[in-house]
Design a protein around this motif. Sequence first.
Motif, PDB file in Angstrom:
ATOM      1  N   ASP A   5      42.374  80.051 -83.541  1.00  0.00           N
ATOM      2  CA  ASP A   5      43.051  80.833 -83.249  1.00  0.00           C
ATOM      3  C   ASP A   5      44.106  81.961 -83.815  1.00  0.00           C
ATOM      4  O   ASP A   5      44.883  81.205 -84.165  1.00  0.00           O
ATOM      5  CB  ASP A   5      43.171  81.154 -81.773  1.00  0.00           C
ATOM      6  CG  ASP A   5      43.922  82.574 -80.741  1.00  0.00           C
ATOM      7  OD1 ASP A   5      43.339  83.257 -81.309  1.00  0.00           O
ATOM      8  OD2 ASP A   5      44.016  82.814 -80.661  1.00  0.00           O
ATOM      9  N   ALA A   6      43.809  82.972 -85.011  1.00  0.00           N
ATOM     10  CA  ALA A   6      44.277  83.876 -85.556  1.00  0.00           C
ATOM     11  C   ALA A   6      45.284  84.601 -84.493  1.00  0.00           C
ATOM     12  O   ALA A   6      46.255  85.011 -85.988  1.00  0.00           O
ATOM     13  CB  ALA A   6      43.379  84.383 -86.133  1.00  0.00           C
ATOM     14  N   LEU A   7      46.006  84.277 -83.950  1.00  0.00           N
ATOM     15  CA  LEU A   7      46.741  84.881 -82.996  1.00  0.00           C
ATOM     16  C   LEU A   7      47.641  84.019 -82.656  1.00  0.00           C
ATOM     17  O   LEU A   7      49.091  84.665 -81.339  1.00  0.00           O
ATOM     18  CB  LEU A   7      46.329  86.422 -81.796  1.00  0.00           C
ATOM     19  CG  LEU A   7      45.117  87.395 -82.752  1.00  0.00           C
ATOM     20  CD1 LEU A   7      44.492  88.426 -81.163  1.00  0.00           C
ATOM     21  CD2 LEU A   7      46.190  88.358 -82.879  1.00  0.00           C
ATOM     22  N   SER A   8      47.169  83.073 -82.675  1.00  0.00           N
ATOM     23  CA  SER A   8      48.154  82.243 -81.923  1.00  0.00           C
ATOM     24  C   SER A   8      48.648  80.695 -83.047  1.00  0.00           C
ATOM     25  O   SER A   8      47.937  81.277 -83.947  1.00  0.00           O
ATOM     26  CB  SER A   8      47.816  81.718 -80.852  1.00  0.00           C
ATOM     27  OG  SER A   8      47.727  82.814 -79.732  1.00  0.00           O
ATOM     28  N   GLY A   9      49.851  80.114 -82.795  1.00  0.00           N
ATOM     29  CA  GLY A   9      51.173  79.196 -83.653  1.00  0.00           C
ATOM     30  C   GLY A   9      51.305  79.251 -83.881  1.00  0.00           C
ATOM     31  O   GLY A   9      52.537  80.008 -83.257  1.00  0.00           O
ATOM     32  N   TRP A  10      51.844  79.406 -84.924  1.00  0.00           N
ATOM     33  CA  TRP A  10      53.204  79.140 -86.095  1.00  0.00           C
ATOM     34  C   TRP A  10      54.711  78.628 -85.445  1.00  0.00           C
ATOM     35  O   TRP A  10      55.049  79.170 -84.644  1.00  0.00           O
ATOM     36  CB  TRP A  10      53.907  80.837 -85.794  1.00  0.00           C
ATOM     37  CG  TRP A  10      53.137  81.722 -87.343  1.00  0.00           C
ATOM     38  CD1 TRP A  10      52.133  81.658 -88.065  1.00  0.00           C
ATOM     39  CD2 TRP A  10      54.523  83.240 -87.532  1.00  0.00           C
ATOM     40  NE1 TRP A  10      52.617  82.375 -89.334  1.00  0.00           N
ATOM     41  CE2 TRP A  10      53.361  83.781 -89.362  1.00  0.00           C
ATOM     42  CE3 TRP A  10      55.113  84.285 -86.871  1.00  0.00           C
ATOM     43  CZ2 TRP A  10      54.241  84.204 -89.209  1.00  0.00           C
ATOM     44  CZ3 TRP A  10      55.952  84.684 -88.269  1.00  0.00           C
ATOM     45  CH2 TRP A  10      54.746  85.156 -88.888  1.00  0.00           C
ATOM     46  N   GLY A  11      53.915  77.371 -84.956  1.00  0.00           N
ATOM     47  CA  GLY A  11      55.191  76.366 -83.850  1.00  0.00           C
ATOM     48  C   GLY A  11      54.919  76.671 -83.000  1.00  0.00           C
ATOM     49  O   GLY A  11      53.570  76.715 -82.750  1.00  0.00           O
ATOM     50  N   ALA A  12      54.920  74.968 -82.300  1.00  0.00           N
ATOM     51  CA  ALA A  12      54.598  75.298 -80.712  1.00  0.00           C
ATOM     52  C   ALA A  12      55.781  74.376 -80.335  1.00  0.00           C
ATOM     53  O   ALA A  12      57.247  73.897 -81.475  1.00  0.00           O
ATOM     54  CB  ALA A  12      53.946  74.074 -80.838  1.00  0.00           C
ATOM     55  N   VAL A  13      55.798  74.351 -79.101  1.00  0.00           N
ATOM     56  CA  VAL A  13      57.102  73.978 -78.088  1.00  0.00           C
ATOM     57  C   VAL A  13      56.516  73.486 -76.852  1.00  0.00           C
ATOM     58  O   VAL A  13      55.724  74.003 -76.497  1.00  0.00           O
ATOM     59  CB  VAL A  13      57.974  74.953 -77.707  1.00  0.00           C
ATOM     60  CG1 VAL A  13      58.122  75.902 -76.902  1.00  0.00           C
ATOM     61  CG2 VAL A  13      59.463  73.854 -77.638  1.00  0.00           C
ATOM     62  N   VAL A  14      56.468  71.885 -76.682  1.00  0.00           N
ATOM     63  CA  VAL A  14      56.222  71.135 -75.020  1.00  0.00           C
ATOM     64  C   VAL A  14      57.299  70.861 -74.386  1.00  0.00           C
ATOM     65  O   VAL A  14      58.336  70.382 -75.526  1.00  0.00           O
ATOM     66  CB  VAL A  14      55.438  69.690 -76.797  1.00  0.00           C
ATOM     67  CG1 VAL A  14      55.084  69.304 -74.915  1.00  0.00           C
ATOM     68  CG2 VAL A  14      54.662  69.974 -77.235  1.00  0.00           C
ATOM     69  N   HIS A  15      57.156  70.711 -73.741  1.00  0.00           N
ATOM     70  CA  HIS A  15      57.844  70.738 -72.573  1.00  0.00           C
ATOM     71  C   HIS A  15      57.607  68.989 -71.634  1.00  0.00           C
ATOM     72  O   HIS A  15      56.495  69.822 -71.204  1.00  0.00           O
ATOM     73  CB  HIS A  15      58.571  71.422 -71.548  1.00  0.00           C
ATOM     74  CG  HIS A  15      59.126  72.768 -72.029  1.00  0.00           C
ATOM     75  ND1 HIS A  15      60.232  72.223 -72.837  1.00  0.00           N
ATOM     76  CD2 HIS A  15      58.755  73.844 -72.343  1.00  0.00           C
ATOM     77  CE1 HIS A  15      60.951  73.777 -73.235  1.00  0.00           C
ATOM     78  NE2 HIS A  15      59.553  74.109 -73.312  1.00  0.00           N
ATOM     79  N   ILE A  16      57.738  67.731 -71.893  1.00  0.00           N
ATOM     80  CA  ILE A  16      57.385  66.731 -70.871  1.00  0.00           C
ATOM     81  C   ILE A  16      58.104  66.911 -69.274  1.00  0.00           C
ATOM     82  O   ILE A  16      59.532  66.636 -69.766  1.00  0.00           O
ATOM     83  CB  ILE A  16      56.924  65.572 -71.256  1.00  0.00           C
ATOM     84  CG1 ILE A  16      57.010  65.638 -72.556  1.00  0.00           C
ATOM     85  CG2 ILE A  16      56.462  64.242 -70.587  1.00  0.00           C
ATOM     86  CD1 ILE A  16      55.177  66.379 -72.352  1.00  0.00           C
ATOM     87  N   ILE A  17      58.052  67.265 -68.305  1.00  0.00           N
ATOM     88  CA  ILE A  17      58.440  67.215 -67.301  1.00  0.00           C
ATOM     89  C   ILE A  17      58.233  65.994 -66.343  1.00  0.00           C
ATOM     90  O   ILE A  17      57.465  65.537 -65.753  1.00  0.00           O
ATOM     91  CB  ILE A  17      58.904  68.213 -66.263  1.00  0.00           C
ATOM     92  CG1 ILE A  17      58.284  69.438 -67.128  1.00  0.00           C
ATOM     93  CG2 ILE A  17      59.689  68.321 -65.209  1.00  0.00           C
ATOM     94  CD1 ILE A  17      57.973  70.569 -66.182  1.00  0.00           C
ATOM     95  N   THR A  18      59.418  65.215 -66.120  1.00  0.00           N
ATOM     96  CA  THR A  18      59.685  64.172 -65.914  1.00  0.00           C
ATOM     97  C   THR A  18      60.207  63.327 -64.224  1.00  0.00           C
ATOM     98  O   THR A  18      60.864  64.861 -63.822  1.00  0.00           O
ATOM     99  CB  THR A  18      60.327  62.271 -66.224  1.00  0.00           C
ATOM    100  OG1 THR A  18      61.000  62.761 -67.217  1.00  0.00           O
ATOM    101  CG2 THR A  18      58.743  62.673 -67.343  1.00  0.00           C
ATOM    102  N   HIS A  19      60.462  62.973 -63.513  1.00  0.00           N
ATOM    103  CA  HIS A  19      61.409  62.678 -62.315  1.00  0.00           C
ATOM    104  C   HIS A  19      63.239  63.003 -62.832  1.00  0.00           C
ATOM    105  O   HIS A  19      63.759  63.833 -62.340  1.00  0.00           O
ATOM    106  CB  HIS A  19      61.217  62.025 -61.605  1.00  0.00           C
ATOM    107  CG  HIS A  19      60.556  62.433 -59.951  1.00  0.00           C
ATOM    108  ND1 HIS A  19      60.387  63.444 -59.712  1.00  0.00           N
ATOM    109  CD2 HIS A  19      58.791  62.068 -60.063  1.00  0.00           C
ATOM    110  CE1 HIS A  19      59.535  63.474 -58.743  1.00  0.00           C
ATOM    111  NE2 HIS A  19      58.585  62.807 -59.187  1.00  0.00           N
ATOM    112  N   ASP A  20      63.505  62.163 -64.228  1.00  0.00           N
ATOM    113  CA  ASP A  20      64.541  61.510 -64.362  1.00  0.00           C
ATOM    114  C   ASP A  20      65.056  62.596 -65.464  1.00  0.00           C
ATOM    115  O   ASP A  20      65.981  62.815 -66.121  1.00  0.00           O
ATOM    116  CB  ASP A  20      64.877  60.321 -64.486  1.00  0.00           C
ATOM    117  CG  ASP A  20      64.145  60.229 -65.237  1.00  0.00           C
ATOM    118  OD1 ASP A  20      62.884  59.350 -64.263  1.00  0.00           O
ATOM    119  OD2 ASP A  20      63.153  59.693 -66.485  1.00  0.00           O
TER     120      ASP A  20
END
Lengths: 207, 265, 228
Positions: free
Chosen positions: A180-195
């Motif tokens: 996709d030409a309009l998305s990208g340029w790096g990414a950030v991921v959050h993994i949510i667990t109980h602790d």
Amino acid sequence: MELNGGSVVAMIGKDCVAIASDLRLGNQQVGIASNFDKVFPVNDKLYYGLPGLATDVYTLREHLRFRVNMYRMKEEREITPKTFTHLLSSTLYEKRFGPFFIEPVVAGLTTPTPLDPNPKPYISTMDTIGCITTPKDFAVAGTAADKLYGVAEGLWEPDLEPEDLFETISQTLLNAVDRDALSGWGAVVHIITHDKVITRTLRARMD
Amino acid sequence: MEAISHAGTVLAVLSKEGIAMAAEKKVTGKLLDLSLAPGGEGMGGEGTEAWMGGGGEKIFLLNNNILAGLAGITSDANSLVNFARNSAQRHLFTYDEDIPVEMLVQRLCDMKQGYTQFGGLRPFGVALLYMGWDPIYGFQLYQSDPSGNYSGWKATCIGANHSSATSLLKQDYKEDLSLEDAKSLCLKVMSKTMDSTKLSSEKLEFSTMTLHPETKQPLAKIFRPSELDQLLRDLELGGTKDEHVGVGEGSGGGGGGEGNVAMST
Amino acid sequence: MECSFGITGKDYVLLCSDTSAGRSIVRMKSDENKIKSLGPHLAMAYGGEPGDTNNFAEYVERNMRLYHIRNNYPLLPGPASAWIRRTLAESIRSRSPYSVNLLLGGFDTTTSKPHLYWIDYLGTKAVVPYAAHGMGVYVSLSTMDKWWFDGMDKKEGIEVLKKCIDEVQKRLTIRFNFNCILIDADGTHTINIESEDPLADFESKTGSAAQQEGIEVPQPPIDVGVTA
């Protein structure tokens, strides 16, 4: 949507959820910033992503922060993912005839209570005027939504552990936004667990 | 004004490292069900945030960076707290920053002043102590009265026995207090001011305003009952029956003395 | 046909704007100052629909001034950018939207850090180390991508800016004149970017003229950087 670009994806795992976004802010074809995070925390069990028109990302985010802070101080407890989804939905519907150009994605875990001792991980998504969908697997939105559907459909499987879920969502996002030409340029991921919440910034193609 | 001088004492001490505030709870009676109140056992002990600690009766979180202790008519106080929280969130909404402490104090005082000027309505019967932090002036402590006057202090007190407590603070306040000193001064003066012999979390609310050691962002903390009891034991203020009770001798002057420096008016 | 740049360095931010005013291909004026000082450590370079631009800039300037007078301290760059962004975001959904794009540069005196914001007429805000608006975007962003690096001193920053301007003069059919300011801990200073060594000119007047320009806290200069 196509003005600034950007995509968000969320996935359910085993007692965990993940939400990720790209970092591009563009002005049509021109890239302006590669630090434009579209995923925001509500608390350490609940995050939401706002892909779409960047001016509305800020405005909606500030609206929600106002309402969530007031909710928290008055109720003296944290908002649950389900309640937050409905808050977001009604905030969007308030602008029914001049909508925010945003398709939000919510991902969170509900704290167990005596009434609901085993709550399921929760994700939801909605359209620009707040019609809610609550998928049991994954939710995608943004300019790379169609590509994300394809990759996620292929990679996702039920009951992934946090680290496996991280790998799945990262690969899904990176491979989709590369097309996709309009998305990208790096990414950030959050993994949510109980602790804890694990937040990782991904290296991506910068073209 | 009358209501305030009978209300539970609230006092606070400013230091370079942070601010400590203690408030006296008026115990209503054994039958009042507090199990679902914020400090009550029914609410569990989850969360580290200020609004999840004890408090809820005298000390309120107005914004991330501001806590207030109230003395006066409770219903008036609740409505003021609501107004303050709304004002703070409005500021956050337009400026994307926590409201500067003095600005929030001004907002509230403008409203309180309004009720003294226009006929037919009763003023808010509430005095407040505000403690907070902002990037411009750092830690700040303010006091406001029902008429809408406010002033900044290094250590001050409102409510019952405020004049004697203020003179005690004046005696014992030193420049360059550490936060620990401020906490102990706060509770020591409180123990001398209150009618009862020993302090405990049943009669007291306690909170601090500090900076997070890593993020350097303001950290508001309202102590949970268990944490407060621990602190009282550490300071040997709880459990000892021989604690001096009563009032600092003689001087009644209270506010406006040389020891208390108003930072702004 | 407009063009403006912003570049942050170690302890300063540079704002640069062309000085032409006109309609379509016709230039009516070539000495229009399109950089406005909004406070002791805050300024913006603006462009867009003529008329809207000046009106909006003055509106912002006076609101910043009002805040300064009411509170005895100026709005910091972050909150100022949020306010300006909100004003534009509300305007775009009103009956008469402002059509103004701007670069907001400021120096945060509490943390001693420079800030640069790219804001467009929709109320889109980007927090960036370097940015451009107008025609300059297409030729100068890549120049900045290549030459900009973190923690540049003033000399290096001005060098990058000069490279951008050279690129614009080389690749665009229109000739621009440029107007430039620098904001650092001491306040806002004009920079004569056309001079051989702008930094030497600027430093030679530090102490006298430059100091007077910026630091007077209750009296932020209203007009900085007019080049005739």
